[in-house]
Scaffold this motif. Structure first.
Motif, mmCIF file in Angstrom:
data_model
loop_
_atom_site.group_PDB
_atom_site.id
_atom_site.type_symbol
_atom_site.label_atom_id
_atom_site.label_comp_id
_atom_site.label_asym_id
_atom_site.label_seq_id
_atom_site.Cartn_x
_atom_site.Cartn_y
_atom_site.Cartn_z
ATOM 1 N N LYS A 1 -2.487 3.255 -5.903
ATOM 2 C CA LYS A 1 -2.191 3.112 -4.615
ATOM 3 C C LYS A 1 -1.316 1.843 -4.174
ATOM 4 C CE LYS A 1 -5.825 3.994 -2.485
ATOM 5 N NZ LYS A 1 -6.701 4.029 -1.396
ATOM 6 N N TYR A 2 -1.191 0.992 -5.153
ATOM 7 C CA TYR A 2 -0.468 -0.445 -4.899
ATOM 8 C C TYR A 2 0.448 -0.533 -5.741
ATOM 9 C CZ TYR A 2 -5.188 -0.369 -2.527
ATOM 10 O OH TYR A 2 -6.287 -0.168 -1.787
ATOM 11 N N THR B 1 8.810 5.787 11.398
ATOM 12 C CA THR B 1 8.454 5.413 12.867
ATOM 13 C C THR B 1 9.564 4.846 13.730
ATOM 14 O OG1 THR B 1 6.568 4.058 11.942
ATOM 15 C CG2 THR B 1 7.085 3.389 13.933
ATOM 16 N N GLU C 1 0.256 4.387 -0.125
ATOM 17 C CA GLU C 1 -0.249 5.615 0.672
ATOM 18 C C GLU C 1 0.220 5.561 1.947
ATOM 19 O OE1 GLU C 1 -4.404 7.975 0.059
ATOM 20 O OE2 GLU C 1 -4.555 5.943 0.163
ATOM 21 N N THR C 2 0.427 4.467 2.562
ATOM 22 C CA THR C 2 0.623 4.321 4.021
ATOM 23 C C THR C 2 1.968 3.811 4.170
ATOM 24 O OG1 THR C 2 -0.163 2.267 4.137
ATOM 25 C CG2 THR C 2 -1.732 3.935 4.469
ATOM 26 N N ASN D 1 0.753 -0.969 0.155
ATOM 27 C CA ASN D 1 -0.119 -0.017 -0.089
ATOM 28 C C ASN D 1 0.792 1.055 -0.094
ATOM 29 O OD1 ASN D 1 -1.804 2.208 0.623
ATOM 30 N ND2 ASN D 1 -3.088 0.714 1.743
ATOM 31 N N HIS E 1 0.273 -2.676 5.951
ATOM 32 C CA HIS E 1 0.588 -1.776 4.769
ATOM 33 C C HIS E 1 0.570 -2.907 3.424
ATOM 34 C CE1 HIS E 1 1.463 1.254 7.474
ATOM 35 N NE2 HIS E 1 2.440 0.560 7.993
ATOM 36 N N THR F 1 4.813 4.690 3.842
ATOM 37 C CA THR F 1 5.988 5.613 4.042
ATOM 38 C C THR F 1 6.019 5.698 5.610
ATOM 39 O OG1 THR F 1 4.737 7.324 3.676
ATOM 40 C CG2 THR F 1 6.093 6.899 1.937
ATOM 41 N N GLU F 2 5.090 5.602 6.200
ATOM 42 C CA GLU F 2 4.924 5.729 7.674
ATOM 43 C C GLU F 2 5.774 4.749 8.607
ATOM 44 O OE1 GLU F 2 0.999 4.838 8.824
ATOM 45 O OE2 GLU F 2 -0.053 6.336 7.464
#
Length: 850
Positions: free
Chosen positions: A517-518, A484, A476-477, A474, A667, A479-480
């Motif tokens: 997004k994938y 972290t 869109e997420t 994913n 993710h 990169t978190e």
């Protein structure tokens, strides 16, 4: 790995493809998501960051004076609609869909949530995909196995590889490879190199550590980047001429230094009694290289290659170690005029990539065999840097039912069992007091071993012949994860992560098959959650009480689908073959032979048809490959710990640890495959479905023009350009690499594309004609630049390889003239001495005056 025989001559050996066939060297490089097949690489590509910005960030300051693609109304289209078009073979409907701005939506039946309890996840398969070994002393330590005798060991030396470039994109040498690398053969499935390292980098470990990583610094450019500009192609996917002009500077030795190195190797081989090499004059017959050739003084080139045994290799190593300093010191003054011979020493570099070799087997019976293999493979006492790409295949399957594991079976494998992976507050647990499932939630009550890994209390039973489902990231997420912070209870080693080293990671996204997004990612740093595992390994293998106790752990993870390896099917289609077949109608000379080969291949099967046939087997890889590149500084490790069993295996198994996998799983994006109802299969068929509009139009173009080409008709340039755009789009769907896309994907013949007063005095129709003429002139000039650059680069390569004259000086003068010509504003005029610079680079005699 490419065959060395392909490079035994000059680089001109590859010119026969005229851009129609892939360069064999394209395969001889470590896997990198940032790479794209040369046939579809654009000379004015988008930056990969623009892919992320275009998907997730709002665009500001766009020109709204005329209709643009972004302003076109968006049509939402489900994946199932593409699936129906494909299975009905509705070519017309598929091609017409290209006229709409479509937003692809995934139907619920094609995907599962990554946390779904019906999925069985597996991270037990690990692979070694890249190895770079650099010795820390003069000699051939990187080539020598850790054994006294081995009757099966041989090394093949080849001293005709002067033009071979050092191609690894990742890892560490400890010195700048520009003009310092010499390919000398193959052995142990590795490419063998001599790297001529500056003395200061060999003697001072801090200088070596400060040298940039291979992925941090391009080794310079043969042409000034500021003057090259952009050179768009007009005849489809022609040969990658830009790589000759604006690519990385040569890593190979100069012709002068290469002759010195060959003479020393001949000197060393001649001292081995069992070798059939003789040397009549140690430093040639004269100080002037122009007056003699290598073959006049030694028989080193009497055979194409030289195969030597382990004992001979050890003897050669000892002679290099003991004789280099004296040989360099006694060399003629002219040899030492530039200072290179006295300030550099030969050390060994072994490189192996793309082997995809399984390691860290889950079978306990294999552990001892693997450990022995690591010990025997190489003697690491004089190895300074070891760079490795360690990969893990992440797969998931649908579970038919869950079978409980008995407490007795668990206790047989684990002495102590805990209720938490966190060592700070975990407590031993009695399995008899803790049921396998929570009575209220029916979820599994997890238990953990000493290392904090989850001990399965249920075995997932899958139906026979169940294939893994497709897994993507994913975008869109994800990169978190790279931003972290690791929890406080996971202690960090300050040598692994310090405040000074904290920087914003660069995450490049590669959405797959037109999914916004994938897809896949590549980042310039490892996940922060790996730091505790690296710290633990470092503490276990590093020397204690040493001020140089800095183990260089540096990584560059490439989380990607296994299908993106060069030898796997998803990269087999977007090679630009159809465009090459069309543009080849304009070819002449030996290019016509290559054109006939490409035509024959396309007549048998078009590239995307070969891909369709491949996945019909339904056994293509579906795993998501999680790959980190690590660099070990072996000087700081305990000698008995310098082996893969101590370093590689623990790192490979880190992905399965709950601290990493549980953080990664949210993710992930799961696509169904191998369901009983074929219409619910989404992976890997999704690549066929979403690209079907493009492949349909390509088929129609080919079916129409193939008979015309056979009759000698040349397709119109705009047809070739259209085909080029379609094949680049197909390559982009498979790789999502921005290098396959041009900055301007098409030419907008609109008055709004120019300033408001441009050609204002002309009527509208005439104004459009002038714009078209202007674009055509710019394309013509770009073509001239491309063709001249290719011809000059090829001629200079031949001059540099000339063993009898001052070809290197002439080549440098022509390169200089080429740079000046490309920097001029009016390259085909007399302004800024454009004509003079053009003649100076084209004329075969660089000393000619214009």
């Amino acid at each position: 790995m490419s065959h060395h025989g392909n490079e035994s001559g000059s680089e001109d050996d590859f010119d026969i493809d005229e851009g129609f066939l892939s360069n064999p060297d394209d395969e001889a490089s470590p896997f990198n998501l940032d790479e794209v097949p040369s046939g579809v690489e654009s000379e004015d590509p988008l930056q990969q960051q623009e892919v992320f910005d275009g998907i997730f960030l709002a665009r500001e300051g766009q020109d709204n004076t005329g209709p643009t693609w972004e302003q076109t109304p968006i049509c939402n289209m489900p994946l199932s609609a593409f699936e129906r078009l494909f299975h009905r073979k509705d070519n017309a409907g598929a091609a017409s869909s290209l006229l709409r701005h479509t937003n692809l939506r995934i139907d619920p039946q094609f995907t599962y949530a990554p946390g779904d309890g019906r999925l069985l996840w597996d991270t037990s398969r690990h692979f070694l995909d890249f190895v770079l070994v650099v010795s820390g002393a003069t000699g051939l330590d990187a080539f020598l196995p850790n054994t006294i005798s081995d009757h099966t060991f041989t090394v093949t030396l080849d001293f005709r590889l002067q033009t071979r470039q050092f191609r690894p994109k990742f890892g560490k040498l400890g010195f700048d490879p520009t003009g310092s690398m010499m390919a000398i053969g193959i052995g142990g499935a590795c490419e063998l190199w001599l790297g001529f390292c500056p003395l200061i980098n060999l003697e001072d470990i801090s200088a070596a550590n400060e040298a940039p990583l291979l992925n941090e610094k391009k080794h310079g450019d043969t042409l000034d980047q500021g003057s090259q500009g952009h050179w768009p192609r007009t005849r489809g996917l022609s040969a990658p001429f830009h790589s000759l002009a604006a690519g990385p500077a040569p890593t190979r030795l100069s012709s002068r230094h290469f002759r010195m190195a060959v003479m020393f190797i001949a000197y060393a081989l001649a001292k081995i009694p069992t070798m059939p090499i003789h040397l009549m004059h140690t430093y040639g017959t004269d100080e002037d290289f122009l007056l003699w050739k290598i073959k006049d003084v030694t028989n080193l080139y009497a055979t194409p290659t030289l195969t030597i045994r382990l004992d001979d290799l050890k003897s050669l190593h000892q002679i290099i170690v003991s004789e280099w300093d004296a040989w360099a010191r006694e060399a003629p003054p002219s040899w030492k005029a530039d200072g290179w011979l006295q300030s550099h020493v030969p050390l060994s570099v072994a490189c192996r990539y793309g082997q995809n070799q399984p390691i860290a087997s889950a079978d306990p019976n294999v552990h001892s065999v693997e450990e022995r293999n690591w010990q025997v493979e190489r003697e690491y006492s004089n190895i300074r840097y070891l760079s490795m790409a360690i990969a893990t295949d992440l797969t998931c399957k649908p579970v038919h039912h869950w079978q409980e594991v008995s407490n007795e079976e668990i206790l047989e494998s684990h002495n102590i069992i805990y209720d938490s992976p966190d060592p700070t507050f975990r407590q031993p647990v009695n399995l008899d007091d803790l049921p396998a499932r929570d009575p209220q939630t029916r979820k599994e009550n997890n238990v953990y071993d000493e290392e904090g890994r989850c001990i399965p209390r249920f075995h997932g039973i899958c139906s026979n012949n169940t294939k893994p489902w497709g897994v993507l990231i994913n975008l869109e997420t994800i990169t978190e994860l790279f931003f972290t912070f690791v929890p406080d209870n996971m202690a960090l080693d300050p040598d692994i992560i310090s405040d000074d080293d904290i920087h914003a990671p660069i995450v490049s996204v590669y959405p797959q098959t037109f999914l916004r997004k994938y897809g896949h990612i590549q980042c310039n740093t490892i996940l922060p959650r790996f730091a505790p595992f690296m710290s633990k390994i470092r503490n276990a293998v590093s020397r204690l009480g040493s001020n140089q106790n800095h183990d260089v752990f540096d990584g560059q993870p490439a989380d990607h689908d296994a299908d993106e390896f060069d030898d796997l099917p998803l990269l087999s289609s977007p090679q630009g073959c159809i465009t090459s077949a069309l543009s080849g109608a304009y070819s002449r000379g030996h290019g016509q032979m290559t054109h006939r080969i490409v035509i024959r291949e396309c007549r048998l099967n078009l590239p995307h048809q070969r891909y369709d046939n491949k996945i019909k087997v339904n056994d293509v890889p579906r795993a998501l490959r999680l790959e980190n590149i690590y660099i070990f500084q072996l000087d700081s490790l305990k000698r008995h710990k310098r082996n893969g069993a101590e370093m590689v295996v623990p790192l490979a198994s880190s992905w399965s640890h709950p601290a990493i996998f549980h953080a990664l799983r949210p993710h992930l994006f799961v696509l169904t495959s191998d369901m009983r109802c074929s219409y619910l299969w989404a992976f890997p068929q999704i690549y066929q479905w979403t690209t079907y509009p493009i492949t349909s139009l390509l088929e129609r173009i080919w079916d129409h023009f193939c008979p015309l080409i056979k009759k000698g008709t040349k397709p119109a340039p705009q047809v070739i350009e259209l085909c080029s755009v379609l094949e680049r789009a197909l390559a982009y769907a498979h790789t999502r690499n921005a290098k396959a896309c041009k900055v301007e994907f098409h030419i907008r013949l609109s008055v709004n594309h120019l300033s408001s007063n441009t050609f204002l005095g002309y009527p509208s129709n005439l104004r459009h004609a002038i714009i078209i003429a202007l674009v055509a002139l710019q394309v013509y000039i770009a073509d001239v630049k491309t063709l001249v650059t290719k011809a000059v680069a090829a001629a200079c390569n031949r001059m540099e390889e000339d063993d009898s004259g001052d070809g290197e000086l002439h080549a440098a003068a022509r390169h200089k003239g080429l740079r000046k010509w490309l920097a001029t504003t009016n390259s085909l005029g007399y302004v800024d001495k454009g004509y003079e610079h053009l003649v100076s680079c084209v004329h075969s005699n660089s000393k000619s005056k214009t």
